[in-house]
Design a protein around this motif. Structure first.
Motif, PDB file in Angstrom:
ATOM      1  N   ARG A  68       0.828  -1.206   0.000  1.00  0.00           N
ATOM      2  CA  ARG A  68       0.000   0.000   0.000  1.00  0.00           C
ATOM      3  C   ARG A  68       0.863   1.256   0.000  1.00  0.00           C
ATOM      4  O   ARG A  68       0.538   2.256  -0.645  1.00  0.00           O
ATOM      5  CB  ARG A  68      -0.918  -0.014   1.223  1.00  0.00           C
ATOM      6  N   ILE A  69       1.978   1.221   0.728  1.00  0.00           N
ATOM      7  CA  ILE A  69       2.885   2.368   0.784  1.00  0.00           C
ATOM      8  C   ILE A  69       3.408   2.677  -0.618  1.00  0.00           C
ATOM      9  O   ILE A  69       3.403   3.834  -1.054  1.00  0.00           O
ATOM     10  CB  ILE A  69       4.057   2.081   1.746  1.00  0.00           C
ATOM     11  N   PHE A 120      -0.298   8.575   1.754  1.00  0.00           N
ATOM     12  CA  PHE A 120       0.981   7.881   1.619  1.00  0.00           C
ATOM     13  C   PHE A 120       1.868   8.128   2.836  1.00  0.00           C
ATOM     14  O   PHE A 120       2.454   7.193   3.398  1.00  0.00           O
ATOM     15  CB  PHE A 120       1.688   8.348   0.341  1.00  0.00           C
ATOM     16  N   VAL A 121       1.965   9.372   3.281  1.00  0.00           N
ATOM     17  CA  VAL A 121       2.800   9.706   4.437  1.00  0.00           C
ATOM     18  C   VAL A 121       2.296   8.976   5.680  1.00  0.00           C
ATOM     19  O   VAL A 121       3.085   8.438   6.470  1.00  0.00           O
ATOM     20  CB  VAL A 121       2.825  11.229   4.669  1.00  0.00           C
ATOM     21  N   VAL A 148       2.172   1.796  -3.553  1.00  0.00           N
ATOM     22  CA  VAL A 148       1.117   2.204  -4.487  1.00  0.00           C
ATOM     23  C   VAL A 148       0.703   3.647  -4.231  1.00  0.00           C
ATOM     24  O   VAL A 148       0.584   4.452  -5.171  1.00  0.00           O
ATOM     25  CB  VAL A 148      -0.096   1.260  -4.374  1.00  0.00           C
ATOM     26  N   LEU A 149       0.468   4.002  -2.969  1.00  0.00           N
ATOM     27  CA  LEU A 149       0.051   5.373  -2.660  1.00  0.00           C
ATOM     28  C   LEU A 149       1.120   6.384  -3.065  1.00  0.00           C
ATOM     29  O   LEU A 149       0.809   7.474  -3.557  1.00  0.00           O
ATOM     30  CB  LEU A 149      -0.265   5.503  -1.166  1.00  0.00           C
ATOM     31  N   HIS A 150       2.396   6.028  -2.860  1.00  0.00           N
ATOM     32  CA  HIS A 150       3.464   6.934  -3.274  1.00  0.00           C
ATOM     33  C   HIS A 150       3.427   7.158  -4.780  1.00  0.00           C
ATOM     34  O   HIS A 150       3.482   8.297  -5.259  1.00  0.00           O
ATOM     35  CB  HIS A 150       4.836   6.379  -2.882  1.00  0.00           C
ATOM     36  N   ASP A 151       3.339   6.060  -5.532  1.00  0.00           N
ATOM     37  CA  ASP A 151       3.387   6.185  -6.986  1.00  0.00           C
ATOM     38  C   ASP A 151       2.171   6.925  -7.533  1.00  0.00           C
ATOM     39  O   ASP A 151       2.278   7.679  -8.506  1.00  0.00           O
ATOM     40  CB  ASP A 151       3.520   4.801  -7.621  1.00  0.00           C
ATOM     41  N   VAL A 152       1.006   6.720  -6.905  1.00  0.00           N
ATOM     42  CA  VAL A 152      -0.193   7.440  -7.334  1.00  0.00           C
ATOM     43  C   VAL A 152      -0.032   8.935  -7.044  1.00  0.00           C
ATOM     44  O   VAL A 152      -0.278   9.779  -7.916  1.00  0.00           O
ATOM     45  CB  VAL A 152      -1.448   6.890  -6.631  1.00  0.00           C
ATOM     46  N   ALA A 153       0.376   9.269  -5.816  1.00  0.00           N
ATOM     47  CA  ALA A 153       0.539  10.680  -5.448  1.00  0.00           C
ATOM     48  C   ALA A 153       1.590  11.349  -6.325  1.00  0.00           C
ATOM     49  O   ALA A 153       1.394  12.470  -6.828  1.00  0.00           O
ATOM     50  CB  ALA A 153       0.925  10.793  -3.984  1.00  0.00           C
ATOM     51  N   ASN A 154       2.693  10.658  -6.537  1.00  0.00           N
ATOM     52  CA  ASN A 154       3.769  11.214  -7.348  1.00  0.00           C
ATOM     53  C   ASN A 154       3.313  11.387  -8.803  1.00  0.00           C
ATOM     54  O   ASN A 154       3.683  12.366  -9.469  1.00  0.00           O
ATOM     55  CB  ASN A 154       4.988  10.291  -7.288  1.00  0.00           C
TER      56      ASN A 154
END
Length: 420
Positions: free
Chosen positions: A350-351, A377-378, A353-359
């Motif tokens: 999940r970490i 993500f944070v 995926v959320l990073h890549d989506v936000a980025n």
């Protein structure tokens, strides 16, 4: 003594990795339970003087950030260990148990390797006993190896590393007497060593990780099983420079061309695309993503235990990572799809995926959803600290524009988190 995979070790490791005291953990459980909670239960459960009953499963899952199924598995392991101890006939020796006799009585000869083979006398005892492997034992060891790859998504790296170390010692001691099961256990040992390398990397031990990866590749070569080498190369690529990582990932794909490895090929090709994009090779990155998507469509769930993490959302996020580097026009639509495919589990995947989506949103200039997902993500990266999580936090903070108040505030929050 507690079971290494029991509830006490699990709860204590998660609490300590999060830097929480027992009273602080007790408050989280009380809040999740929405009722009275005796703070002394944290100590009792960690020491296993008592075991949590099923009524506490939802509150523990929420307070520790792990699935209820993980709680039930750990409690079950503790109960089985207690029964083994009760059923064993143990003779005292000068007011202390003779450790070799105790372990052998409780677990049989193979147990000599499980926890004492790291000592010289333990290794000698294992060699002298020459435990033999039957079909049931081989199946249990292979199944246990597979279980570690599922557990990795939720367990703290420190606890995972300890369990992998014990398991690897067991396999190491049993392989010489495994007979017809030698190849099977060698493959399991290679997979265990590769995952141990990943756990070492997660703990910041890069040198130790490389040694594990080298050993895993050796096991794969000795067993004539290239997939283990591919696994080691895939993990090792994260600690390599882009050009070397791309070469390693291309080589890894050559080891998983047979039937039953479509998901593995998809993961490795998607990682190659990520590295190619980082080098500015748009054509190479797009070709690699095409291979990744085609292979994924042919994949069957459960092909390999070590690809259990690679679901649609993870493929989407690796595509996003490559697209963000290339400023690809499909960036926003892929980010939207990744969010749709992301499950509700609180895993390490999940970490990523959320990073890549936000980025991806930020790279596409969609700052509002980028900041919104960035905060999620944070939160996830802070709740489950990992080396990769810290690296991604650093990269994301640098990518946030400073001319927007919300993005600037998020970047400042991330930097504060990193130095805390």
């Amino acid at each position: 003594m507690l079971a290494s995979d029991g509830i006490g070790a699990l709860l204590r490791a998660i609490r300590e990795d999060a830097g929480r005291t027992r009273p602080e953990q007790a408050k989280l459980i009380a809040d999740a339970h929405d009722g009275y909670f005796d703070p002394e239960n944290v100590k009792r459960w960690e020491k296993e003087s008592r075991l949590p009953t099923p009524v506490w499963d939802p509150a523990l899952a929420a307070a520790y950030g792990i699935p209820e199924a993980a709680i039930r598995r750990a409690v079950g392991a503790s109960r089985r260990y207690r029964k083994q101890i009760r059923d064993a006939a143990v003779l005292p020796h000068d007011e202390e148990e003779d450790d070799v006799k105790r372990r052998t009585a409780v677990f049989g000869p193979a147990a000599i390797a499980a926890g004492i083979a790291t000592d010289p006398w333990g290794r000698l005892a294992a060699a002298v006993s020459r435990p033999k492997v039957d079909a049931k034992t081989a199946t249990e060891l292979v199944d246990r190896t597979a279980g570690f790859f599922t557990a990795e998504e939720h367990l703290p790296a420190r606890l995972l590393a300890r369990r992998l170390g014990d398991h690897l010692e067991t396999l190491t001691a049993l392989i010489p007497g495994a007979g017809r099961y030698e190849r099977e256990l060698t493959i399991a040992a290679g997979e265990t060593a590769a995952l141990a390398g990943w756990a070492a990397y997660d703990l910041g031990d890069i040198a130790g990780a490389r040694k594990y990866y080298d050993t895993a590749a050796l096991a794969g070569r000795e067993a004539g099983h290239g997939a283990v080498t591919a696994l080691a190369l895939g993990y090792a690529s994260y600690a390599m420079k882009p050009t070397a990582a791309r070469q390693a990932l291309a080589l890894a794909q050559n080891h998983v061309r047979g039937k039953g490895y479509a998901t593995a090929r998809s993961w490795l090709a998607a990682r190659e695309a990520e590295e190619a994009a980082g080098l500015g090779d748009q054509e190479g990155a797009v070709r690699a993503l095409d291979r990744a998507n085609i292979a994924f469509d042919y994949g069957i769930p459960g092909e390999q235990a070590w690809t259990c993490f690679f679901r649609q959302a993870r493929l989407d996020s690796l595509s996003l990572s490559a697209y963000a580097k290339l400023r690809h026009p499909d960036l926003v639509s892929t980010a939207d799809a990744a969010l749709e495919h992301l499950g509700a589990d609180d895993s390490k995947v999940r970490i990523a995926v959320l990073h890549d989506v936000a980025n991806g949103y930020v790279a596409a200039g969609e700052l509002e959803p980028g900041v919104e997902i960035g905060r999620r993500f944070v939160e996830a990266a802070t709740a489950t600290p990992t080396t990769m999580g810290r690296q991604r936090l650093t990269e994301f903070a640098a990518a946030l524009p400073s001319d927007t108040a919300a993005a600037r505030a998020l970047a400042e929050d991330i930097r504060a988190t990193l130095v805390a």
